[in-house]
Design an enzyme around this catalytic site. Structure first.
Site, mmCIF file in Angstrom:
data_model
loop_
_atom_site.group_PDB
_atom_site.id
_atom_site.type_symbol
_atom_site.label_atom_id
_atom_site.label_comp_id
_atom_site.label_asym_id
_atom_site.label_seq_id
_atom_site.Cartn_x
_atom_site.Cartn_y
_atom_site.Cartn_z
ATOM 1 N N GLU A 13 11.940 28.682 2.425
ATOM 2 C CA GLU A 13 10.809 28.703 1.498
ATOM 3 C C GLU A 13 10.797 29.970 0.636
ATOM 4 O O GLU A 13 9.747 30.343 0.107
ATOM 5 C CB GLU A 13 9.510 28.567 2.283
ATOM 6 N N SER A 174 6.300 23.327 3.857
ATOM 7 C CA SER A 174 6.637 22.742 2.553
ATOM 8 C C SER A 174 7.332 21.389 2.661
ATOM 9 O O SER A 174 8.106 21.008 1.778
ATOM 10 C CB SER A 174 7.506 23.713 1.736
ATOM 11 N N ARG A 279 -5.357 26.771 5.360
ATOM 12 C CA ARG A 279 -5.585 25.478 4.727
ATOM 13 C C ARG A 279 -5.284 24.404 5.766
ATOM 14 O O ARG A 279 -4.268 24.493 6.477
ATOM 15 C CB ARG A 279 -4.674 25.286 3.509
ATOM 16 N N ASN A 296 -2.164 25.472 7.943
ATOM 17 C CA ASN A 296 -1.221 26.412 7.339
ATOM 18 C C ASN A 296 -1.795 27.811 7.398
ATOM 19 O O ASN A 296 -2.838 28.090 6.806
ATOM 20 C CB ASN A 296 -0.965 26.028 5.879
#
Length: 340
Positions: A13, A174, A279, A296
């Site tokens: 990421e 992701s 989140r 997250n």
């Protein structure tokens, strides 16, 4: 405030982290703060190095770290030890994936008594481990789709969940390595794909329905949003390419359903011992039942990311969001409330 924004790294990421870091740097400087840019793979960036990243965009697919970091990869310990970080008020952690999100970097910052944003070492590790997270959700009555775990190389395991099924690495973000499988003959290749990124592979019942998300800031839920992805899965390309998915804030749902999502989101945040912000993502099936997918601990902060949109819908502009996150990290450190 004097703030070091830590981003980049060498995980899958990396590109997302660079995009997040650049946005955070810009937002904090817009608020009048003194910001040091630190790429964990390259060290403190010069003005020229920062300028070279202007207009940086996340590619459609994650790149191999070796193709754009090369031999510059440094250990998290080396980053914590750079002199420029010693006298900052707080470190803003904008790392995604790998040692930057799984608690390794957070443990080093804690051991060095350096104030930092986000969650502590244990909470970071828990949130990164999807299997452990789901076990904890179940323990506090948060619905989550049924799942089973495969270990790398275990060819004797059978899918007991039926189809369609989501296949994904246990500890990646992701949606890297994720596949939606409708047919048994495709399952081996999907497992092989996920196996490239983790020794533990999760199979999860696919919930056909709407994708919903809510940001959590300082223990309170922000605004619930909906993601409408063309493929039915909010994949890597949909997340980071403008126009690939509709992101609607606030979501077009009832007040009662929004309240339910907010309550569940805060419950998950607290159960996983997450810190300053997070989140939490859900699916809602055709009968209106909610299913929590994951939380997250370091949600993206790119122009297309969901947490900033959730905050903006709540009246919090991006520079204010970044500043509030920094102040939360400082306060938590001053009060000795490290979110382990």
């Amino acid at each position: 405030m004097k703030i070091a924004v830590i981003f980049g790294g060498s995980s899958k990421e990396r590109d997302v982290s660079i995009a997040s870091g650049l946005e955070v740097i810009s937002g904090l400087r817009a608020g009048g703060h003194d910001v040091i840019a630190v790429d964990t793979a390259k060290g403190v960036l010069t003005t020229e190095a920062e300028d070279s990243l202007a207009g940086f965009k996340v590619l459609n697919k994650p790149r191999e770290a070796s193709t754009h970091v090369g031999t510059l990869v440094r250990s998290p310990l080396a980053v914590v030890s750079v002199p420029e970080i010693e006298n900052v008020d707080v470190v803003f952690v904008a790392l995604h994936g790998g040692a930057g999100e799984d608690g390794t970097f957070q443990a080093l910052l804690e051991a060095s008594n350096i104030p930092f944003t986000g969650s502590g070492r244990l909470a970071s590790a828990i949130a990164m481990d999807k299997d452990v997270s789901k076990r904890l959700m179940v323990s506090v009555g948060v619905p989550t789709p049924a799942w089973q775990m495969f270990m790398s190389g275990d060819n004797g395991m059978k899918n007991i969940l039926g189809y369609p099924v989501v296949v994904k690495p246990n500890s990646q973000g992701s949606t890297i390595g994720l596949s939606l499988v409708h047919d048994p003959e495709v399952l081996p290749s999907a497992i092989a794909k996920a196996d490239q990124f983790d020794d533990e592979i999760m199979l999860e019942t696919y919930v056909d329905g709407r994708e919903l998300t809510v940001g959590i800031l300082d223990g309170e839920a922000l605004v619930v949003g909906e993601i409408v992805a063309p493929s039915g899965i909010f994949d890597y390309e949909s997340k980071y390419q403008r126009g690939r998915a509709q992101e609607i804030f606030p979501a077009d749902i009832t007040t009662a359903k929004s309240s339910e999502i907010k309550e569940l989101g805060v419950r998950v945040h607290n159960t996983l011992k997450l810190g300053d912000y997070s989140r939490v993502d859900f699916r809602m099936d055709g009968d209106g039942n909610l299913w929590c997918l994951e939380a997250n601990s370091v949600p993206g902060l790119t122009p297309t990311s969901l947490l900033p949109q959730s905050a903006k819908a709540a009246g919090i502009e991006f520079p204010e969001l970044c500043e509030r996150i920094c102040k939360l990290g400082i306060t938590r450190s001053r009060d000795g409330k490290i979110n382990h």
